[in-house]
Design a protein around this motif. Structure first.
Motif, PDB file in Angstrom:
ATOM      1  N   ARG A  89       0.833  -1.269  -0.084  1.00 37.12           N
ATOM      2  CA  ARG A  89       0.003  -0.137  -0.192  1.00 37.12           C
ATOM      3  C   ARG A  89       0.704   1.340   0.067  1.00 37.12           C
ATOM      4  NH1 ARG A  89      -4.314  -2.518   4.504  1.00 37.12           N
ATOM      5  NH2 ARG A  89      -5.276  -3.748   3.004  1.00 37.12           N
ATOM      6  N   ILE A  90       1.859   1.262   0.843  1.00 33.62           N
ATOM      7  CA  ILE A  90       2.853   2.269   0.766  1.00 33.62           C
ATOM      8  C   ILE A  90       3.476   2.409  -0.509  1.00 33.62           C
ATOM      9  CG2 ILE A  90       4.869   3.178   1.852  1.00 33.62           C
ATOM     10  CD1 ILE A  90       4.292   1.614   4.262  1.00 33.62           C
ATOM     11  N   LEU A  91       3.946   1.394  -1.190  1.00 33.88           N
ATOM     12  CA  LEU A  91       4.844   1.311  -2.502  1.00 33.88           C
ATOM     13  C   LEU A  91       3.773   1.701  -3.606  1.00 33.88           C
ATOM     14  CD1 LEU A  91       6.696  -1.977  -1.851  1.00 33.88           C
ATOM     15  CD2 LEU A  91       7.522   0.253  -1.968  1.00 33.88           C
ATOM     16  N   ALA A  92       2.693   1.355  -3.634  1.00 34.17           N
ATOM     17  CA  ALA A  92       1.660   1.731  -4.676  1.00 34.17           C
ATOM     18  C   ALA A  92       1.542   3.368  -4.973  1.00 34.17           C
ATOM     19  CB  ALA A  92       0.332   1.102  -4.378  1.00 34.17           C
ATOM     20  N   ASP A  93       1.389   3.806  -3.660  1.00 31.64           N
ATOM     21  CA  ASP A  93       1.167   5.455  -3.624  1.00 31.64           C
ATOM     22  C   ASP A  93       2.865   5.867  -4.035  1.00 31.64           C
ATOM     23  OD1 ASP A  93      -1.264   5.301  -2.579  1.00 31.64           O
ATOM     24  OD2 ASP A  93      -0.741   5.502  -0.647  1.00 31.64           O
ATOM     25  N   ARG A  94       3.857   5.464  -3.711  1.00 29.48           N
ATOM     26  CA  ARG A  94       5.170   5.904  -4.225  1.00 29.48           C
ATOM     27  C   ARG A  94       5.375   5.462  -5.310  1.00 29.48           C
ATOM     28  NH1 ARG A  94      10.327   5.162  -0.072  1.00 29.48           N
ATOM     29  NH2 ARG A  94       8.865   6.131   1.141  1.00 29.48           N
ATOM     30  N   HIS A  95       5.283   4.610  -6.104  1.00 30.78           N
ATOM     31  CA  HIS A  95       5.461   4.250  -7.377  1.00 30.78           C
ATOM     32  C   HIS A  95       4.446   4.284  -8.652  1.00 30.78           C
ATOM     33  CE1 HIS A  95       9.291   3.318  -5.544  1.00 30.78           C
ATOM     34  NE2 HIS A  95       8.962   2.243  -5.106  1.00 30.78           N
ATOM     35  N   GLN A  96       3.199   4.628  -8.009  1.00 26.87           N
ATOM     36  CA  GLN A  96       2.341   4.838  -9.182  1.00 26.87           C
ATOM     37  C   GLN A  96       1.694   3.662  -9.820  1.00 26.87           C
ATOM     38  OE1 GLN A  96       0.289   7.943  -9.062  1.00 26.87           O
ATOM     39  NE2 GLN A  96       1.512   7.877  -7.178  1.00 26.87           N
ATOM     40  N   PHE A  97       1.643   2.531  -8.947  1.00 24.28           N
ATOM     41  CA  PHE A  97       1.111   1.205 -10.060  1.00 24.28           C
ATOM     42  C   PHE A  97      -0.217   0.711  -9.172  1.00 24.28           C
ATOM     43  CE2 PHE A  97       3.929  -0.510  -6.564  1.00 24.28           C
ATOM     44  CZ  PHE A  97       3.029  -1.573  -5.841  1.00 24.28           C
TER      45      PHE A  97
ATOM     46  N   LEU B 167      12.900  -8.958  -4.207  1.00 20.30           N
ATOM     47  CA  LEU B 167      12.050  -8.250  -4.782  1.00 20.30           C
ATOM     48  C   LEU B 167      12.391  -6.980  -5.554  1.00 20.30           C
ATOM     49  CD1 LEU B 167       8.819  -9.492  -2.546  1.00 20.30           C
ATOM     50  CD2 LEU B 167       9.339 -10.093  -4.854  1.00 20.30           C
ATOM     51  N   GLU B 168      13.153  -6.257  -4.556  1.00 22.02           N
ATOM     52  CA  GLU B 168      13.532  -5.167  -5.256  1.00 22.02           C
ATOM     53  C   GLU B 168      14.361  -4.977  -6.256  1.00 22.02           C
ATOM     54  OE1 GLU B 168      15.755  -0.918  -2.919  1.00 22.02           O
ATOM     55  OE2 GLU B 168      15.000  -2.623  -1.801  1.00 22.02           O
ATOM     56  N   ARG B 169      15.311  -6.291  -6.270  1.00 20.61           N
ATOM     57  CA  ARG B 169      16.233  -6.395  -7.536  1.00 20.61           C
ATOM     58  C   ARG B 169      15.273  -6.577  -8.661  1.00 20.61           C
ATOM     59  NH1 ARG B 169      21.426  -7.708  -5.800  1.00 20.61           N
ATOM     60  NH2 ARG B 169      22.043  -6.087  -4.092  1.00 20.61           N
ATOM     61  N   LEU B 170      14.534  -7.772  -8.345  1.00 27.36           N
ATOM     62  CA  LEU B 170      13.671  -8.423  -9.472  1.00 27.36           C
ATOM     63  C   LEU B 170      12.602  -7.402 -10.063  1.00 27.36           C
ATOM     64  CD1 LEU B 170      13.691 -11.978  -8.243  1.00 27.36           C
ATOM     65  CD2 LEU B 170      15.117 -11.074  -9.889  1.00 27.36           C
ATOM     66  N   LEU B 171      11.985  -6.790  -9.103  1.00 33.01           N
ATOM     67  CA  LEU B 171      10.620  -5.897  -9.816  1.00 33.01           C
ATOM     68  C   LEU B 171      10.900  -4.569  -9.157  1.00 33.01           C
ATOM     69  CD1 LEU B 171       7.979  -8.684  -8.776  1.00 33.01           C
ATOM     70  CD2 LEU B 171       8.766  -7.863 -10.982  1.00 33.01           C
ATOM     71  N   PRO B 172      12.100  -3.993  -9.629  1.00 32.44           N
ATOM     72  CA  PRO B 172      12.030  -2.514  -9.006  1.00 32.44           C
ATOM     73  C   PRO B 172      10.873  -1.533  -9.361  1.00 32.44           C
ATOM     74  CG  PRO B 172      13.417  -2.676 -10.909  1.00 32.44           C
ATOM     75  CD  PRO B 172      12.856  -4.273 -10.927  1.00 32.44           C
ATOM     76  N   HIS B 173      10.203  -1.672 -10.335  1.00 36.38           N
ATOM     77  CA  HIS B 173       9.021  -0.790 -10.390  1.00 36.38           C
ATOM     78  C   HIS B 173       8.116  -0.985  -9.664  1.00 36.38           C
ATOM     79  CE1 HIS B 173       6.621   1.764 -12.834  1.00 36.38           C
ATOM     80  NE2 HIS B 173       5.709   1.079 -12.907  1.00 36.38           N
TER      81      HIS B 173
END
Length: 384
Positions: free
Chosen positions: A115-123, A286-292
């Motif tokens: 939920r935090i990452l979705a707001d930050r990275h706009q996915f 996960l950060e390395r494989l799916l950075p977006h």
């Protein structure tokens, strides 16, 4: 006087040379004739398709977008030299991720982070609230997969659901990820969570299991295991493997077939299956494989702000069964442990390929269950 040139050695050599040359010429003509009859049409067809493709290439202003995206993915520098900055609508790969989260394997921790990452990275993050329907009919499978495929990209969809085979329904397949944990620890966490909830408030278990009677709620776990109550025996203990085996009815029963099918699906469809005991390494991969989707996730996880939220997800009143009960559980969960060790070995292999060197925890396949050691592991966990 006429010369007899028939017996002249020089003349004979010239005649033989001419005959050999004619013979080679005849063979060459035969070979060319055979090749032309068999392959001439194919050559013309290939040439025609090549010319036609070149025309469409030029009329469309260059290579198709999918080829540009692939080239960008494998080498941004050469792509930029030839084409300039990439268009905004061309997204990094992959664009579709499905996390069919296994219950009591850190899924609430990951969802909080997402939920935090979705707001930050706009996915687009779609987290289903359906918790108790992991097995679907064929019609329900098709409907769910079509709905998932229509989510705006890039997206990450997560739900407690057994593996869905998108290719079987001729739908573009997403990237799968998941996290599992030691099977006995997962069972214990679920056993006490259903009865007593977590640190968000002990009353929330009354919402999840309102029909549970007090004699069941306060049933001693040793009694449940040693007296073979349904909750503490198969097929209820056969829990992790079906999430990877899929929707086939045989996936719900403990068997070699279900185990091998789950292994096959992990190898063919999952980008990463992590283990909760090494959660920080899972997040780093996960950060390395799916950075977006997961860029900076480890820093967020370690931040004080997140810790305040994460500490509320620990199951309360959790304690360790007796050694006898643990040994009985281990025997009943043999297939679960074979799969867990398989997935963990694969996870460690991925870590080595990426360059992570942190040491794994000891496995139960090398030792008997130790109540004291297990209690220490439970105290360390806050990911339920």
């Amino acid at each position: 006087m006429m010369k007899n040139i028939g017996n002249n050695p020089i003349h004979k050599h010239q005649v033989n040379h001419i005959r050999a040359k004619n013979k080679r010429g005849n063979w060459l003509a035969v070979i060319l004739f055979r090749i032309s009859r068999r392959d001439f049409g194919f050559c013309l067809t290939a040439l025609f398709l090549f010319c036609l493709g070149s025309i469409f290439w030029q009329l469309n202003g260059g290579p198709p977008n999918i080829l540009q995206g692939v080239r960008y993915y494998f080498g941004q520098s050469t792509f930029t030299d030839d084409h300039g900055p990439i268009a905004p609508n061309v997204l990094p790969f992959p664009r579709k991720v499905v996390y069919n989260r296994v219950g009591k394997c850190g899924s609430r921790t990951i969802v909080l982070l997402l939920r935090i990452l979705a707001d930050r990275h706009q996915f687009t993050l779609v987290s289903s609230d359906i918790h108790n329907k992991t097995r679907l009919t064929k019609h329900e499978q098709g409907t769910l997969m079509r709905n998932i495929s229509e989510i705006p990209q890039p997206f990450l969809y997560t739900r407690h659901v057994h593996f869905l085979n998108f290719s079987r329904f001729r739908i573009d397949e997403p990237v799968y990820i998941n996290i599992i944990r030691d099977p006995i620890n997962r069972f214990l966490s679920n056993y006490f969570f259903r009865r007593f909830g977590d640190w968000r408030g002990e009353e929330n278990h009354l919402v999840r299991t309102p029909g549970m009677k007090d004699e069941e709620r306060y049933l001693d776990i040793n009694t449940c295991i040693l007296e073979n109550y349904p909750e503490c025996s198969n097929p209820r203990l056969f829990y992790i493997i079906p999430y990877f085996c899929g929707q086939h009815p045989q996936c719900r029963e403990p068997s070699e077939w279900a185990l091998e099918k789950a292994k096959q699906n992990v190898l063919e469809h999952y980008l990463l299956v992590g283990v909760l005991e090494e959660l920080e390494d899972v997040l780093l991969l996960l950060e390395r494989l799916l950075p977006h989707f997961f860029a900076d996730v480890l820093n967020i996880y370690k931040s004080p702000e997140y810790k305040k939220l994460g500490n509320l997800t620990g199951t309360v009143r959790k304690h360790t069964p007796s050694l006898e009960a643990l040994q009985v559980l281990y025997q009943r969960m043999e297939y679960e442990y074979i799969f867990y060790n398989f997935a963990r070995d694969l996870f460690h292999l991925t870590k080595r390929k990426i360059g992570l060197r942190s040491g794994p925890r000891p496995s139960r396949r090398h030792r008997s269950p130790d109540p004291n050691a297990q209690e220490e592991e439970q105290d360390e966990e806050e990911q339920d």
